[in-house]
Design a protein around this motif. Structure first.
Motif, PDB file in Angstrom:
ATOM      1  N   LEU A  25       0.651  -1.206  -0.056  1.00  0.00           N
ATOM      2  CA  LEU A  25      -0.021   0.101   0.021  1.00  0.00           C
ATOM      3  C   LEU A  25       0.703   1.216  -0.024  1.00  0.00           C
ATOM      4  N   LEU A  28       1.917   2.371  -3.352  1.00  0.00           N
ATOM      5  CA  LEU A  28       0.894   3.124  -4.064  1.00  0.00           C
ATOM      6  C   LEU A  28       0.854   4.692  -3.525  1.00  0.00           C
ATOM      7  N   GLN A  29       1.625   5.189  -2.863  1.00  0.00           N
ATOM      8  CA  GLN A  29       1.614   6.697  -2.557  1.00  0.00           C
ATOM      9  C   GLN A  29       2.545   7.491  -3.417  1.00  0.00           C
ATOM     10  N   ASN A  33      -0.986  11.517  -3.864  1.00  0.00           N
ATOM     11  CA  ASN A  33      -1.585  10.840  -2.990  1.00  0.00           C
ATOM     12  C   ASN A  33      -0.862  10.399  -1.959  1.00  0.00           C
ATOM     13  N   PHE A  36      -2.169   8.100   1.254  1.00  0.00           N
ATOM     14  CA  PHE A  36      -3.117   6.967   0.910  1.00  0.00           C
ATOM     15  C   PHE A  36      -3.188   5.711   1.774  1.00  0.00           C
ATOM     16  N   GLU A  39      -5.336   6.921   4.850  1.00  0.00           N
ATOM     17  CA  GLU A  39      -6.679   6.820   4.377  1.00  0.00           C
ATOM     18  C   GLU A  39      -7.308   5.637   4.431  1.00  0.00           C
ATOM     19  N   VAL A  40      -6.712   4.696   3.954  1.00  0.00           N
ATOM     20  CA  VAL A  40      -7.095   3.169   3.809  1.00  0.00           C
ATOM     21  C   VAL A  40      -7.379   2.645   5.148  1.00  0.00           C
TER      22      VAL A  40
END
Lengths: 145, 155
Positions: A25, A28-29, A33, A36, A39-40
């Protein structure tokens, strides 16, 4: 400060709170973003609160509806797995096993343990994210992604 | 089949449109991000029923609805769906899609947290392009994307 953050993260991994999925994860930043993962994880805690409540209520029934419990736990395990919550996920697996064999005490005991892990992880990641935000701007300036 | 040819020439790596189906809010957020990072356009829905609605397919009578899907110009290049969902499972959704004339050529990928061989086989036999074990990783999505773009170019 960067090293402190890295150490914090390493410790979460070493102690088995988080697994590889958390790193996935983080990958994916990017600049657009940057938060991220936070947030998740925030979404996870908000969304899973109702599942926890449903499971709690279901555990108060007598006799237990194991198939319903297993179904609820399957959902909870899924999201826990998606954020890399390793210890929580392992409690979920244990719980599902107890459902499968119809062990009420096992379910109840495991659920207590699960809630502890769930709460502990929440505190730890909150500290981690808070720290990450503080040193964030410096890190972001250096990111090539 | 004739309808799909209309859309293929437009397919380039920036225009892959994916319909993601998952009842989990967390998983939808993650899959959306994974797909956007690989430059796909994403539409996400929380159930099989909503997926069929989006595609303009009804639970019966696909023949009638096929016309409206084209009329609405729903262009979907890939459907990625969770297996375990309340109401309609991903497997049931797969069957409906493969049973429709409008979308039977559209690749469907199934995601599941459970690595059950019988389940995987059943999905592949029913026409699923791939079965991905959750949690889904960036490498899974990148691989999917590149296999699709390749496919489009060949056609």
């Amino acid at each position: 400060m960067q090293r402190q953050l890295a150490n914090m993260k390493q410790s979460l991994f070493d102690q088995g709170y988080l697994d590889e999925q958390f790193i996935q994860l983080e990958e994916l930043q990017d600049d657009a973003n940057p938060n991220f993962v936070e947030e998740v994880v925030t979404l996870y805690y908000r969304d899973s609160a109702r599942l926890i409540q449903s499971i709690e209520q279901a555990l108060e029934k007598s006799p237990l509806d194991f198939s319903k419990l297993e179904c609820l736990m399957h959902q909870f395990k899924g999201s826990s797995s998606s954020i890399g919550a390793k210890r929580v996920k392992s409690e979920c697996t244990q719980f599902k096993e107890y459902c499968r064999v119809g062990n009420s005490d096992g379910c109840k005991r495991t659920f207590q343990q699960l809630k502890k892990e769930y709460a502990t992880l929440k505190k730890k990641v909150e500290v981690y994210f808070q720290f990450a935000r503080q040193i964030g701007p410096v890190e972001k300036a250096c990111r090539s992604k | 089949m004739a309808q799909n040819c209309e859309f293929l020439p437009c397919l380039d790596s920036n225009e892959v449109h994916v319909l993601a189906v998952d009842d989990s809010l967390v998983d939808r957020k993650v899959i959306e991000r994974l797909l956007r990072i690989t430059s796909c356009k994403v539409t996400s829905v929380d159930s099989g029923r909503r997926a069929l609605q989006y595609l303009g397919l009804h639970e019966e009578e696909e023949e009638e609805e096929e016309g409206s899907a084209i009329y609405n110009e729903i262009k979907v290049d890939l459907i990625i769906t969770d297996y375990c969902m309340p109401g309609m499972t991903g497997f049931e959704l797969l069957k409906k899609i493969k049973g429709s004339s409008a979308f039977r050529e559209t690749p469907v990928v199934i995601m599941s947290s459970e690595n059950v061989v019988a389940r995987i086989d059943r999905c592949l036999e029913e026409g699923a392009k791939e079965f991905i074990v959750k949690p889904v990783k960036l490498s899974d999505v990148e691989r999917l994307k590149s296999s699709m773009v390749g496919q489009a170019r060949i056609q």
